[in-house]
Design an enzyme around this catalytic site. Structure first.
Site, mmCIF file in Angstrom:
data_model
loop_
_atom_site.group_PDB
_atom_site.id
_atom_site.type_symbol
_atom_site.label_atom_id
_atom_site.label_comp_id
_atom_site.label_asym_id
_atom_site.label_seq_id
_atom_site.Cartn_x
_atom_site.Cartn_y
_atom_site.Cartn_z
ATOM 1 N N ARG A 191 0.850 -1.184 0.000
ATOM 2 C CA ARG A 191 0.000 0.000 0.000
ATOM 3 C C ARG A 191 0.890 1.240 0.000
ATOM 4 O O ARG A 191 2.025 1.194 0.447
ATOM 5 C CB ARG A 191 -0.904 0.023 1.239
ATOM 6 N N HIS A 192 0.356 2.331 -0.456
ATOM 7 C CA HIS A 192 1.141 3.562 -0.517
ATOM 8 C C HIS A 192 1.448 4.069 0.892
ATOM 9 O O HIS A 192 0.614 3.979 1.796
ATOM 10 C CB HIS A 192 0.403 4.641 -1.310
#
Length: 547
Positions: A191-192
């Protein structure tokens, strides 16, 4: 005794009182990346429990309303297991620190913290006890990923060709991008990052932009050699950029999640829109460079470098000198509860301000990753206007790699040595800008801002990876790139298709246990493999969708 399900935000606190007796736990269903923590207070005074994630930077505690002190007892918490958490316990009313406990909780583990006086003295002891060991799905899922990669590489083969180097890195970036967008097994590193720093998800898009720049150099050179005129190529560049922008705005706009699109909620920036601007700028610069010189190496196309450096000066000026109402000049923070909550409405500084001023709050991304840790409430777009300047720089650094290949042709040692030199230079620049830290540098590595250090760091990695790919695929011919080669031959179709059909079978189905990393990982690997297979079938049938 009070018992409740309370999710730990990244930084916060709670006051613990209680009723008499020892705690008895009511059942709490834990989700992915969660553990159960019971804090037991055996002191005569109220205890405040504060917590801080290791990924937070300058986050203040959240203090709920004070409750009246009671008898010794406990409170149950659901804590995040993604990163290490530091617990701090303070007594009231004098706010005296009792103890600090840094600990990385394990998924679905059961823990308790006991706060009591040591041997009936005034010395307070805090101890952490593990009641149920956590599960560890990481090893199993890493083995699953490795097995998937090995089987994929053994299943397909293809002849070597001269175009494979320009397409293969695009394909790898695209396949990883599809996997990450589908969820990446719901692991935090797919995930970012919430603000400063890097995860695997933050690597993919800039590498795609980088290799797009490399492909621009090779393709424009090939078309000019084939007899195409610069005017005809300019027309193709403009038309392709417009198509990318239109597809990004009207076909894969994330605001479809809110219902039918209409002007009031139309997000204007986006991934394909960012690619469109980067492609337009760098392709035009390369076309002009072909007019000025043969386009051999850096010094022979200095006018193009001059234009890029001018753009970078504009980015630096706007980022660090543009006055932003209510915010410190040059602010690069997340806003929200970051920076001790002093600049809650300043998310992204000048970058966020320019997007809201030029495009309007309703036309940019409404749910930025900064909400996860820093509880921001301002819209912020990671593909906004100001960051587009640095994406042009990223593509231009990729163009430089293409120029090296064109200049030195089949001189493998010269090509790889220059890739490594560029990687070293960009790495040194990154080290200076960041001071080799996540948050303490002059310009932190930040995907949301597309900061200068983010570009130099990712370009450094890209050059090193190019050496590995070039040596493996082109020099030694140990691997043809199959099956990951094929998506690059239909990159637009794969990217648009995986966005449009994301919720359809076989890309998504109802899982038996939606809180299992392994089930999510299996689903995401199957979905990604489907697009690799689709692109393979299209390749065999010589069907290519190009714009």
């Amino acid at each position: 005794m009070s018992s409740s399900r309370l999710n730990f935000p990244p930084g916060g606190s709670l006051r613990i009182n209680s009723a008499s007796g020892f705690p008895h736990h009511k059942h709490i269903a834990l989700k992915m990346d969660e553990a159960l923590l019971t804090v037991n207070n055996e002191l005569d005074s109220e205890v405040v429990v504060s917590w801080m994630s290791e990924r937070c930077y300058q986050v203040g505690s959240h203090i709920p309303n004070r409750s009246s002190p009671g008898q010794p007892g406990s409170v149950d918490f659901v804590v995040s297991t993604q990163h290490e958490i530091t617990l701090q316990l303070n007594s009231t009313p004098v706010n005296l620190e009792l103890c600090t406990l840094p600990f990385h909780f394990g998924e679905h583990g059961n823990y308790s913290v006991w706060v009591k006086n040591l041997n009936d003295s005034s010395v307070v002891n805090c101890s952490l006890v593990t009641h149920a060991d956590p599960v560890n799905s990481y090893i199993r899922d890493v083995l699953l990923l490795v097995l998937f990669g090995i089987i994929s590489c053994l299943q397909c083969s293809m002849p070597f060709s001269n175009e494979r180097f320009s397409v293969f890195p695009v394909s790898i970036s695209l396949v990883i991008m599809v996997f990450v967008n589908y969820g990446g097994g719901r692991y935090w590193f797919f995930r970012h990052e919430s603000w400063n720093g890097l995860t695997v998800a933050d690597l993919v898009f800039p590498w795609f932009v980088f290799i797009m720049g490399t492909s621009i150099a090779l393709s424009i050179n090939a078309m000019l050699r084939a007899g195409s005129t610069r005017r005809s190529l300019l027309g193709k560049i403009l038309w392709r950029s417009l198509q990318l922008f239109i597809i990004g705005v009207f076909i894969i706009n994330p605001n479809y999640c809110q219902g039918p699109l209409f002007w009031n909620n139309l997000r204007i920036p986006g991934v394909l829109q960012r690619l469109a601007w980067s492609y337009l700028a760098v392709a035009c610069l390369d076309l002009l460079d072909a007019w000025w010189s043969p386009g051999l190496d850096v010094l022979l196309y200095w006018p193009a470098w001059l234009c890029v450096l001018l753009l970078e000066m504009i980015w630096l000026f706007l980022t660090f000198a543009l006055p932003v109402p209510g915010c410190p000049t040059g602010y690069l923070g997340p806003g929200g509860i970051g920076d001790m909550g002093l600049y809650a409405n300043c998310t992204g500084g000048a970058a966020g301000f320019l997007d809201r001023w030029l495009l309007g709050e309703n036309h940019i991304y409404q749910t930025p990753s900064s909400r996860v840790i820093y509880a921001t409430h301002m819209p912020y777009d990671p593909e906004g206007v100001l960051g587009s300047i640095n994406s042009i720089l990223m593509a231009f650094l990729g163009l430089q790699a293409g120029k090296i290949i064109l200049h030195y042709r089949d001189l493998h040692t010269s090509i790889m040595s220059r890739f490594l030199i560029w990687g070293l230079v960009l790495g040194v620049i990154s080290a200076v800008l960041t001071k080799c830290s996540t948050d303490q540098g002059f310009i932190p590595v930040n995907k949301n801002l597309w900061s200068l250090s983010y570009v130099t760091t990712l370009a450094c990695f890209a050059y090193v990876l190019l050496v590995l790919v070039y040596y493996t695929v082109d020099v030694k011919k140990w691997w043809s790139g199959a099956p990951f080669y094929y998506p690059g031959m239909n990159s637009i179709l794969v990217y648009v298709g995986h966005e449009v059909f994301e919720e359809y079978f076989p890309f998504r189905w109802q899982m038996a246990n939606s809180q299992s990393h392994t089930e999510h990982l299996t689903q995401n690997l199957v979905a990604t493999s489907c697009w690799v297979f689709i692109s393979y079938v299209l390749y065999r049938k010589k069907i290519f969708w190009k714009i």
